[in-house]
Every structure is written in C-alpha cells, then in structure tokens.
Write a protein that holds these residues in place. Sequence first.
Motif, PDB file in Angstrom:
ATOM      1  N   THR A   1       0.824  -1.205   0.000  1.00 45.93           N
ATOM      2  CA  THR A   1       0.000   0.000   0.000  1.00 45.93           C
ATOM      3  C   THR A   1       0.859   1.256   0.000  1.00 45.93           C
ATOM      4  O   THR A   1       0.559   2.232  -0.692  1.00 45.93           O
TER       5      THR A   1
ATOM      6  N   GLN B   1      -7.518   0.311  -0.350  1.00 46.26           N
ATOM      7  CA  GLN B   1      -7.695  -0.928   0.400  1.00 46.26           C
ATOM      8  C   GLN B   1      -8.843  -0.792   1.404  1.00 46.26           C
ATOM      9  O   GLN B   1      -9.705  -1.659   1.506  1.00 46.26           O
TER      10      GLN B   1
ATOM     11  N   ASP C   1      -6.053  -1.631  -5.049  1.00 45.96           N
ATOM     12  CA  ASP C   1      -5.458  -2.138  -3.810  1.00 45.96           C
ATOM     13  C   ASP C   1      -6.429  -3.114  -3.153  1.00 45.96           C
ATOM     14  O   ASP C   1      -7.426  -2.708  -2.561  1.00 45.96           O
ATOM     15  N   GLU C   2      -6.131  -4.386  -3.279  1.00 43.42           N
ATOM     16  CA  GLU C   2      -6.958  -5.466  -2.736  1.00 43.42           C
ATOM     17  C   GLU C   2      -8.433  -5.347  -3.132  1.00 43.42           C
ATOM     18  O   GLU C   2      -9.305  -5.242  -2.270  1.00 43.42           O
TER      19      GLU C   2
HETATM   20 MG   LIG Z   1      -2.082  -2.725   2.113  1.00 42.02          MG
END
Ligand SMILES: [Mg+2]
Lengths: 262, 280, 293
Positions: free
Chosen positions: A43, A85, A176-177
């Motif tokens: 991240t 995220q 992000d994810e």
């Molecule tokens: Mg992360």
Amino acid sequence: MSLLQTEGLTRRYAGLVAVDAVTLAVPQGGVHAVIGPNGAGKTTFFNMLSGLVPPSEGTMRFAGQDITRGKAHRRAALGMARTFQNIRVFTEMTVLENVLTGLHAGMACGLAGVVLRLSGFRRAERAAVVASRAALDAVGLADHADALSGSLSYGDQRRLEIARAMVAKPRLLLLDEPAAGMNPAETESLAGLVRRIADGGTTVLLVEHDMGFVMGLSDSVSVLNFGRLIYSGTPAQARSEPAVVEAYLGARLAEKLRARHG
Amino acid sequence: MPAWLDDFLWTYQNLINTLGVNGLLALSMYVVLAVGQLSLGQAAFMGLGAYSSALMTMKLHLPFFVVLPASCVVPVLFALAIGVPTLRLSGVYLAIATIGLGEVLRTVYLNVDLVGGALGLNGIPERAEAWMIYGLLVVAIAALWLIGRSHVGRAMEAMRQDPVAASVMGVDVQRYQLGALLASAVLAGIAGCLSAHQSSFIGPNEYGFEPAVTILSFALLGGIGTPVASVVGAFILTLLPELLRGFSDLRLVFNGLIIVAAVLFLPRGLVALRMRRRAA
Amino acid sequence: MLAQQLVNGVLLGATYALFALGFTLMFGVLRVINLTYGFYFSAGAFLALFLTRNLGFGVWAALPLAAIGAGVLAVVIDAALLTRLRRTKAPELSSLMVTLGGVLALYAGMTAWLGPDIRRLPPGLISADAIEFAGVRVTAAQGLILGATALLVAGLVALMRFTRLGLALRAMAEKPDAAGLMGIDTGRAAALVSFISGCLAGAGGVLIGLNFNAIHPFMGEAMMLRGFVVIILGGLGDIRGALVAGLALGVIETLTAGFVASNLKEAVAFALLVAVLWTRPQGLFGRAAIRRA
Ligand SMILES: [Mg+2]
Ligand SMILES: Nc1ncnc2c1ncn2[C@@H]1O[C@H](COP(=O)(O)OP(=O)(O)OP(=O)(O)O)[C@@H](O)[C@H]1O
C-alpha cells in the motif's frame, strides 16, 4: 517503453523502511500484480505512485514524464487512477455523483461557464453523466445510480470505487486489494471485470492476497517482502522461486507461532 | 405602495437590512465550510470591508457603485496573506490564524486615528438600499447553487468528505480551499460595506470574536447542505433576539450553545436537505 | 532603560509561556485545539478575586486554590463538550467548533452574571515594594510571577520526564493509538491533561491579574491571541518550543511597546505569527508534525 517506471523508490518511517529501493517497470497493457505478506509495503508503494506519500528516495516516471514530485491531482490528469484498500467512497453522495467525480480531471469548463450555464458546460455535464452511467453498468450498479453510496453493501462499495476509478478511461489503474471481503462468486465476476478493463486498453496494476485471483489474471507478478522487491516475472515461475516461497512460508510460520504463543 | 406597507418598511428598515447582510455573512461562512475548512475570519473580513469602504466614501468621496465592488479588495488581500501559508497545513492552522486576525484588527482599529479609534467612524452616508442588499443576496445564492450543481460543486463536496480521495480524483484541493476562502472574503467584505453604508456608524467592537462566532452559528444552525440553509440559519438567529428582547444578555450564550448542540446532535443543521450535485 | 525593558519582557514572557504550556499540552496529547482554554485563565483570576476579597484569603493560599479550581472546571467542561466527539473519532475541526461555541457561551454567561467591568484585587494583597539592582526594578508581583512560573514549569517538566504518567502522556502525543498499549484510557488521559492545563491557565490568570491589577471576564480572550502566537511559533504540541516562544514574545512585545508604540504590540505579535506560518510552519524547532488535510 514502459508506462510506469520506478527507480530505487524508498519510503522510510521512524524505525522502519516500508518500501526499500524498489526498481520496477510496468509495461503498457495487461494486468500486473504486486503481492507480498502483510506489511510488506504494497500500500505504501501505491501511495507513492499516486502522490499521497512523498518518497524518501528514488524517482518515478509515468507516461514519459517524471512524476516524483507531482501532486496527486496532477497524476489523475495524466491518466492514473486508483482504488483504496480501506474503501473511500464519498458516502454522502449518490452512487452516480461518486462516479462523476472520477471525471473531474477532464472537466475543463471554468466558473463563468458553470454559473451562466453555457452550452459547453451543459454538453460536458451530459457527456459525463452518460459516461458515468456506462461505468456503473459495467460494474453492475446501474440500478443503484441514485442511492446514497453509504447505503451500499461492502462489495457494492468496492465495485463503485472501481467504476469511479475507471470512468475516465485512465492509462493506469491501481487496485489495492479489490477482492478483499468478496465471496467466491463476486471474486470471479470481479476477475472478468478486470479483464475487460485491461482489454479496453487500460493497464492494471493490482495488489491482492487471493492467489487464485492473481495467478489466473495476471500477466506478470512482482513480490515485495519487508519493502524489498524479491521477484518480478511470470506468475508460473513465482511459485517455484525459492525466495518467494520462503517469504510466504516465513510469514505463515510466524503467524502460526504467534497464534500458538499468543 | 399602500401606507401601511410604507410604515412597516420604515419602522423595520434597519432589521430588514440587517437580515440581508447577515444572510450574506452566512453565505461567506458556507463557502468555507462547504470545502471542509473552518475560517473564523468572516467578521474580520467584514470589518475590513466596512472600514475600507467607509474611508473610500468619506475621505476619497468615491461614488457608491465604485466603493461597493472595491470593498472586497482589502479583505481579499488579508485572506491571501493568511490563506496561502495555512492551507498547506492541517485545518486547525487556518482556524487559529483567522481567530487571531479578528482579535488583532480590533486592537488596530482601537488605536489608529484614521479610523476613529474607540469612537469608530460616524456619519457614513446611508447609500446602501434594501434592494441592493437583497439583490446581491439572491445573486450570491443563485451563483452558489449553480456552482454546487456542477463538477465544481461535486469537487467541493468530495473534498469536504475525504480530501485524500478527492485529490486522487484530480481535484486540486489546495486551490479549491484558497478559492473558497477568497470567495468568502469577497462576500464578507461586501456585506461589511453594505452594513456600514446603511447604519451610518461603525466601531471597533463590531467585528471581533463574538460576531465571528455568531456567523459560524448561522451556518451551523441552518446546515451546509445547501446555500439557502445557511441563510435560513442567519434569519432565525437574527430574528430570535428581536422576539426575545428580555433575554438580550443571554443572546450570546444562546449562540454559543447552538454551535455546541449543532456539532454534537445536529451535524446537518435544521435544513438537512442534500443538494443534487449534477446539472444533467 | 533597555535592561529594565528586557527584564519586564522576560517577566511578561514567563506568563505567556506558562499560559501557552497548558494549551500546547492539550493539543499535543489530546489532538484538540481547545478554545475554552482561555476561559480558565479568566476563571482563575475571578476565583482568586473571590477568595481574597470575599473570604479574606492571602495570596499564597489563593493562588494554588484558584489554579486547582480552574483545573477542575477544565475537566468538567472537557467532559461535557468533547467526550462524545472523542468516542466517535470526529474530525479535529468538529472539536474545535464545539469548544468555540462552548467558550462563547461561557464568556457571555460569565459577563451576564458578573458584569463586564474591570475589577481590582484588594489593596495590600501583595507588597508594593520593589527591589532595585543595577538600575533594574523588580516588583514583588513580578517576583512572584517569576517564582511561580519557574516552579510550575519545573513541575510540569518533571512530571512529563520522570513519572510513568508523563511517559504515557508523551507516548500518546507521539502515537495517539498507543494510548491503549500504555494502559491508559483516553477518557482518563483527557481528564488528567485538562486538569493540568486548567491549573496552568488558572495560575496564569491569577498572576496576570496581580501584575496588572485588572480582572475582567474577557481577559482570557485577549490572552488567547498570545497563546496562538506562542504555540505556532513554538510548534503545535511542542513544550520546549512554547517555553522559548513565550519568553521571546514577551520580550518582543515589551520592546515594541517601549520603543515603537504600545498599541502596536498585538499587531506585532500577529505579524510574527503570519511570518512564521509563511516561513517555518513547523515551529522554531521544527519538531511539530505538519499534518496535511
Ligand atoms: Mg495494504
Ligand atoms: N504512516 C505510517 N507511519 C508509520 N508506519 C507506517 C505508515 N504507513 C505504513 N507504515 C508501516 O509500513 C509497513 C508497510 O505497510 P503497508 O500498509 O504498505 O503494507 P501492505 O503491504 O499494504 O500490508 P497489507 O497487506 O496488510 O495491506 C508496515 O509495517 C506499516 O506498519
């Protein structure tokens, strides 16, 4: 020439190096993954790419320009978009309005045009709404266009964030994810969506813990461990790379030990 | 015009004008709150507009149609001097610096002979008419409304909710914040000019800490969902003391408590409407 | 002449430093710009007035009692205004607004109750004598200011450096989430910090009241301007910075008043604040974290 190129990118925090001299090239086109155990610095790496965290050292080039010092909003104008995220939709705006903000960088009309409702402004607004509805359609949220975003389920908010990020047809999309908290069926349809985005000409760089998702989707994989880039290559080879296996095994082992000894 | 209406307007002229001026002040608070910032310089900007315009009228003998637009120049310069350095930082810096500005300007007015010291300025020609005040109020509401329903309004609302996400969408957050502060200084400066030219007197204590907080209470009571809401807040809080004259000592206590209650229990204000954020 | 001005400036600066310490401590540990802070300054002065005038206390008893009273008041008001916002982790500007509304209500209520007039402490409360050394006069009130400030500052520094509580508070200041780890809960920390800060502000109010022999409800509001200048000059949350900046501001104000014009001292203080914001927003020592939006 690659679309994105980092050179020795480093971020230090008091007492730790979150990202350690990462040199990585992302080619134009395709889906590329960044993986690594929790706390590996994925991240933080994304935050530097999108201009939210200034690097301690190193440089970044994007689409032929040095963006190392550029602010976040300049990168949007250059064609970089991202999701977060921990979801960051504008909860007090409607779903459609959220997606419209994704087009902000391209709205050229000045204040005079806005207040006088000049034809250029009205045309741009209409086009923006059409594009936003199309983006909502693509992620399957067309029916929720006028709902408040805060009222959406977790999975829908994730998809809304993707729609908001892809509506401007960016050159590079950072996810992000994106599959976090999704069930297998949702993950599967997400994979289809990411594929379609990539086929549409947007280069996708994603962080994800779901290995099935990553391996099936990605053209290349880069592995971060303790901030260092320990592998960059094809997904198939990543599995047999000793350093990668060790990083993951090490992380698993540590977790098990922690669980046992509390 | 029927005689009773004429009578009514004459008797309440002062109150009617004050309502309009306070509406403009509420809007000047609204534009800053709408981008997620807190400025407490509204009263200070108003004072700068009032004093500078009164001097232009009384010392330079300029006509009112020149004075009125020129009254925002000094407030804007002060807003730039304070806004440019603080908006790079977290929001508390702007709040602190603008409270300080009000306090300091009060002591400056008190001690500078050109602006009449403690006595203030007397005998300012009464050149502001109700139609000007309300005309400008309507124009300002309409402009803010139209801006609110455009990409600019979406950007403002987005950065109020989450400045980080807004910047990733391509919003130049600092530029918007500075723009909002300058717009706020313009509105407050013009309100100051109008109020100075309708009451004929201005003094150093009218633009200090208490009015600054009172202006915040306008916007928080009404709410910042739409520009009209904050104006409604201003009208309520201007009329209420007129109705409750016996409690005039406690008026400021009440204004303070309104802010406390609004932040704690009524974050959207009384007029909790949400603005549609698109034009098509 | 210059030596006398410098001594006066240092003495005035000592009260500024004392006042700003509590303010910066609140921000450093609790991450709130608590604008009710100036009210505890007024409250301390009025408590001392009540204790000496109505109950016949001497200055030695009135000073600590008034300070403690102001501290208790700070705890109560903090709990009433900020508990809910702390629980919901509200944005820092919400807390700032609540304390702003609260302080207006407090000042206005106090004025409605006690009247806006300037009051004076009973005559002879503190000796009018002054000692003179090499042409520099220091009055008894000024001596008391210096002594009390030194004592309180030393106490605060010792508390922060050498006690477990101080360690926990400093850990909180560095890493807000670490509070839980240190075994201190936010509510208790808030009460403690409010108490300490309220005491410092209250003591400052008594001392300034003694020095200028003028007590009125809004005296804390005028002081807040100095508080802002000092904590920004010193760096938000920076205790050492507040000490140095407080002394510096006192000297600068006194010199301005002595050699330029006495009614410009607030303007000079504010110009200093703006200059620091333009050039060194992280404060003189550059330790305060500049947190962006
Ligand atoms: Mg992360
Ligand atoms: N603002 C910060 N201050 C201090 N340390 C930080 C900060 N942000 C991240 N870190 C630290 O940097 C390291 C990398 O964090 P990062 O969030 O980038 O990891 P990640 O790979 O995204 O992990 P996850 O898979 O859990 O999301 C962690 O040890 C984290 O604690």
